[in-house]
Design a protein around this motif. Structure first.
Motif, short mmCIF file in Angstrom:
data_model
loop_
_atom_site.label_atom_id
_atom_site.label_comp_id
_atom_site.label_asym_id
_atom_site.label_seq_id
_atom_site.Cartn_x
_atom_site.Cartn_y
_atom_site.Cartn_z
N ALA A 85 -7.56 2.52 -1.51
CA ALA A 85 -7.99 3.92 -1.62
C ALA A 85 -7.50 4.73 -0.42
CB ALA A 85 -9.51 4.00 -1.73
N LEU A 86 -7.60 4.16 0.77
CA LEU A 86 -7.12 4.83 1.98
C LEU A 86 -5.62 5.09 1.91
CD1 LEU A 86 -7.86 5.78 4.89
CD2 LEU A 86 -7.32 3.45 5.64
N ALA A 87 -4.86 4.12 1.43
CA ALA A 87 -3.41 4.29 1.30
C ALA A 87 -3.08 5.41 0.32
CB ALA A 87 -2.76 2.98 0.86
N TYR A 88 -3.72 5.38 -0.85
CA TYR A 88 -3.46 6.44 -1.84
C TYR A 88 -3.85 7.81 -1.29
CZ TYR A 88 -2.25 3.42 -5.80
OH TYR A 88 -1.63 2.55 -6.65
N GLU A 89 -4.99 7.88 -0.60
CA GLU A 89 -5.44 9.15 -0.02
C GLU A 89 -4.43 9.70 0.98
OE1 GLU A 89 -8.90 10.17 3.07
OE2 GLU A 89 -9.64 9.34 1.17
N SER A 90 -3.75 8.81 1.69
CA SER A 90 -2.77 9.23 2.69
C SER A 90 -1.48 9.72 2.07
CB SER A 90 -2.44 8.07 3.63
OG SER A 90 -1.54 7.16 3.01
N GLY A 91 -1.20 9.26 0.85
CA GLY A 91 0.07 9.57 0.21
C GLY A 91 1.06 8.43 0.27
N ALA A 92 0.69 7.33 0.94
CA ALA A 92 1.57 6.17 1.06
C ALA A 92 1.40 5.25 -0.15
CB ALA A 92 1.26 5.40 2.34
N ARG A 93 2.39 4.39 -0.37
CA ARG A 93 2.38 3.43 -1.47
C ARG A 93 1.76 2.11 -0.97
NH1 ARG A 93 7.76 3.43 -2.54
NH2 ARG A 93 8.08 2.05 -0.79
N PRO A 94 0.65 1.65 -1.57
CA PRO A 94 0.04 0.39 -1.14
C PRO A 94 0.72 -0.83 -1.77
CG PRO A 94 -1.32 1.39 -2.82
CD PRO A 94 -0.16 2.34 -2.58
N VAL A 95 0.80 -1.90 -0.99
CA VAL A 95 1.27 -3.20 -1.44
C VAL A 95 0.35 -4.23 -0.80
CG1 VAL A 95 3.16 -4.89 -1.39
CG2 VAL A 95 3.67 -2.44 -1.61
N VAL A 96 -0.24 -5.11 -1.60
CA VAL A 96 -1.14 -6.12 -1.06
C VAL A 96 -0.36 -7.40 -0.79
CG1 VAL A 96 -3.22 -7.50 -1.43
CG2 VAL A 96 -3.12 -5.13 -2.25
N ILE A 97 -0.50 -7.89 0.44
CA ILE A 97 0.13 -9.14 0.86
C ILE A 97 -0.97 -10.16 1.12
CG2 ILE A 97 1.63 -10.26 2.56
CD1 ILE A 97 3.04 -7.97 1.04
N LEU A 98 -1.00 -11.22 0.34
CA LEU A 98 -1.95 -12.30 0.55
C LEU A 98 -1.25 -13.34 1.42
CD1 LEU A 98 -3.43 -12.59 -3.05
CD2 LEU A 98 -4.30 -11.28 -1.10
#
Length: 162
Positions: A85-98
């Motif tokens: 949610a924080l990433a989307y709010e910033s305008g950046a594209r989120p990618v989850v790295i496990l």
């Protein structure tokens, strides 16, 4: 920042990590004078510490955010949801790295859990030690783009970049 600081009343107007600024050298000194902060493409904000409710810019102009979660005890889908949610709010594209997927018996089960709370967000299980998933992560590292990492201490953010 000298005169720039005095001309701008809000902390959000001050330069932050990732900002591009207009500056000039101070004659006779080893200093630069900031004249302007150029328009930001993306902005990570947080409420300033203390009594003020002013926003503080933590980082700017980030294209992609790696949300790094370790599979060694740090795994928390709700935290990932907040970071997305924080990433989307910033305008950046989120990618989850496990990260540290070599420590998990069935990393694909963790991937499925994250895909349920981060719908449409790419999720990659990675082992820096064994090299699993590293090529998929490299695909996000493009010339002219900025990638930032979010995650708890010890999840493998530094190892991922190393």
């Amino acid at each position: 920042m000298g005169a720039y600081r005095h001309a701008h009343a809000h902390a959000e107007e001050f330069p932050a990590v990732g900002d591009w600024v207009v500056a000039s050298r101070v004659e006779g000194e080893e200093k630069l004078r900031i004249h302007a902060v150029l328009p930001r493409k993306t902005v990570f904000r947080r409420t300033q510490a203390g009594m003020s409710s002013d926003a503080q810019v933590v980082a700017a102009n980030v294209d992609t955010v790696f949300i790094v979660v370790g599979l060694d005890g740090d795994f928390n889908p709700r935290r990932v949801e907040r970071y997305v949610a924080l990433a989307y709010e910033s305008g950046a594209r989120p990618v989850v790295i496990l990260s540290k997927c070599d420590l998990a018996e069935s990393p694909e089960l963790f991937v499925l859990q994250i895909e349920e709370v981060a719908i449409g967000v790419p999720v990659h299980a990675v082992s820096s030690i064994e090299g699993d998933g590293v090529d998929a992560v490299r695909e996000y590292l493009r010339s002219g783009e900025t990638v930032a990492c979010l995650g708890s201490s010890g999840v493998g953010k530094s190892t991922l970049g190393g």
